[in-house]
Motif scaffolding. Sequence first.
Motif, mmCIF file in Angstrom:
data_model
loop_
_atom_site.group_PDB
_atom_site.id
_atom_site.type_symbol
_atom_site.label_atom_id
_atom_site.label_comp_id
_atom_site.label_asym_id
_atom_site.label_seq_id
_atom_site.Cartn_x
_atom_site.Cartn_y
_atom_site.Cartn_z
ATOM 1 N N SER A 1 47.982 -29.024 -44.199
ATOM 2 C CA SER A 1 47.645 -30.420 -43.900
ATOM 3 C C SER A 1 48.731 -31.388 -44.350
ATOM 4 C CB SER A 1 46.327 -30.802 -44.576
ATOM 5 O OG SER A 1 45.252 -30.035 -44.072
ATOM 6 N N LYS B 1 42.776 -22.858 -48.312
ATOM 7 C CA LYS B 1 42.455 -24.115 -47.635
ATOM 8 C C LYS B 1 40.939 -24.239 -47.635
ATOM 9 C CE LYS B 1 43.449 -26.600 -43.293
ATOM 10 N NZ LYS B 1 44.496 -27.534 -43.777
ATOM 11 N N SER C 1 38.653 -26.186 -46.391
ATOM 12 C CA SER C 1 37.886 -26.394 -45.168
ATOM 13 C C SER C 1 37.741 -25.115 -44.354
ATOM 14 C CB SER C 1 38.547 -27.474 -44.300
ATOM 15 O OG SER C 1 39.841 -27.061 -43.899
ATOM 16 N N THR D 1 38.855 -34.874 -48.693
ATOM 17 C CA THR D 1 38.812 -34.535 -47.266
ATOM 18 C C THR D 1 39.401 -33.153 -47.027
ATOM 19 O OG1 THR D 1 40.945 -35.621 -46.886
ATOM 20 C CG2 THR D 1 38.946 -36.947 -46.559
ATOM 21 N N GLU D 2 40.200 -32.683 -47.997
ATOM 22 C CA GLU D 2 40.780 -31.333 -47.927
ATOM 23 C C GLU D 2 41.321 -30.965 -49.292
ATOM 24 O OE1 GLU D 2 40.857 -28.229 -47.034
ATOM 25 O OE2 GLU D 2 41.291 -28.770 -44.929
ATOM 26 N N GLU E 1 43.982 -27.828 -50.840
ATOM 27 C CA GLU E 1 44.815 -26.661 -50.529
ATOM 28 C C GLU E 1 45.574 -26.216 -51.779
ATOM 29 O OE1 GLU E 1 45.718 -27.909 -45.868
ATOM 30 O OE2 GLU E 1 47.296 -28.164 -47.386
#
Length: 444
Positions: free
Chosen positions: A7, A30, A32, A152-153, A155
């Motif tokens: 991302s 990741k 998500s 929102t994410e 990693e």
Amino acid sequence: MSVVTSSLSGDQTKKLLSLLGHVRLSLLYKASIHGYTAAAFHARCDRQGPTVLAAFNQAGFLYGAYISKDYTQNGQHVNDDKAFLYSITDRREKPLRVTSTNGQYGFTDANTGPCFGALVFLLNNTAAVQYIAGNSYNFNPEEMHGNDLRLTECEVYRVEDMGPILMKPWRNVLWTSERKLQLKEKIQNYKPGVSSVSMAKILLVGPVGAGKSSFFNSVNSLFRGNMTSQAICGSAGTSLTNQFRTFTLKSGKGGKPIPLILCDTMGLEDEPGAGLNIDDIVNINKGHIKDRYQFNPITPLREDAPGYRKHVGLKDHIHCVVYVVDACKVSLMSAKIVEKLAAIRQKTNQIGIPQLVLLTKVDAACPLVAEDLQNLYSSHYIQRKVQEISVHLGVPVNSVLPVKNYNQEVDLDQNTDILLLSALDQMLNYADSFFENQLEDEEP
């Protein structure tokens, strides 16, 4: 299986690398895709060496932590004088970097989500961070994450030191038009050492996405004089090649055939019952599988099946097996893939077929090589990857050939062509060893 991509934007990557130095980032986790759970995080990030966590929020912040030591879930506070927290945002020009208050504390190695004292990532099916003021790392939360603790994410990347550029190349290459022409003419004029064989057959084997089909398209483009795309290739997470294909090369459009055949196979995959069935390898190597045979990942080809060639000669055999491996993923290859490659290598050894390794995507693996392909053999990082895959597969270092396939280019490049031609030349040298062994076996 979908492809897992980063991302990080180009600008965010540049700023993050400014904090980390001359390193390569390899995406491990990741949230998500793999899940906002501690178990998913640890399954992919434990014992990976130095890592950097990248958290994204709706306020536009990228923030997290770098640690130089392993996650092991030992439940202890880990001293790491190289660890730091960071924050990147468009609100300021340069990244924020924060070290621990005592210069030693790095993180707490728990079986929960990542814990960096003041920042605790709550990976318990939630996408949130907990902020604990005044604990090990002191910072202004507004500057760190804009007081937005919802993610929102999230990693995690493996951080690999690229090492310095070497003063002396570890292999010598003539990067000249004369060398390219010499190699090209040698391959075009090649003749197998056995009268019953007119073309050497080279088998390409490797994980999904390693670049088998791209290698054929690249060398085909080289000999044709323009970009071609005869073999299907792409970036899907599962094999785009589901047939056994034998590809011939021609010198120019409609020109004279090049005396070698490149054989493409279905890619290897982690999951059982997916990708190339390694029991098919023996039939391929012995020449029993016909062109365009449709692979069945679950059931290998039987002798009574339509795609089985019963009567074979030396011309039908594979004369050299080439394992194709992505240089970016050498350190990230799963144990299952390594196990499958080892099994294929054992079966191939039993038949007496010489074997090489093609290390692809060297430009994507090392920025120095991306900047100038002639830096390839001065790259300490690529040298390490060559040595690493040599150990993984049990092949000599001099049997590992780094190359760059054509990918985004629309015009041919001399340096790329020289690497591709050098690899083909070595494959034919190894095929000659196979033919010589056959002649020795036939002698009374």
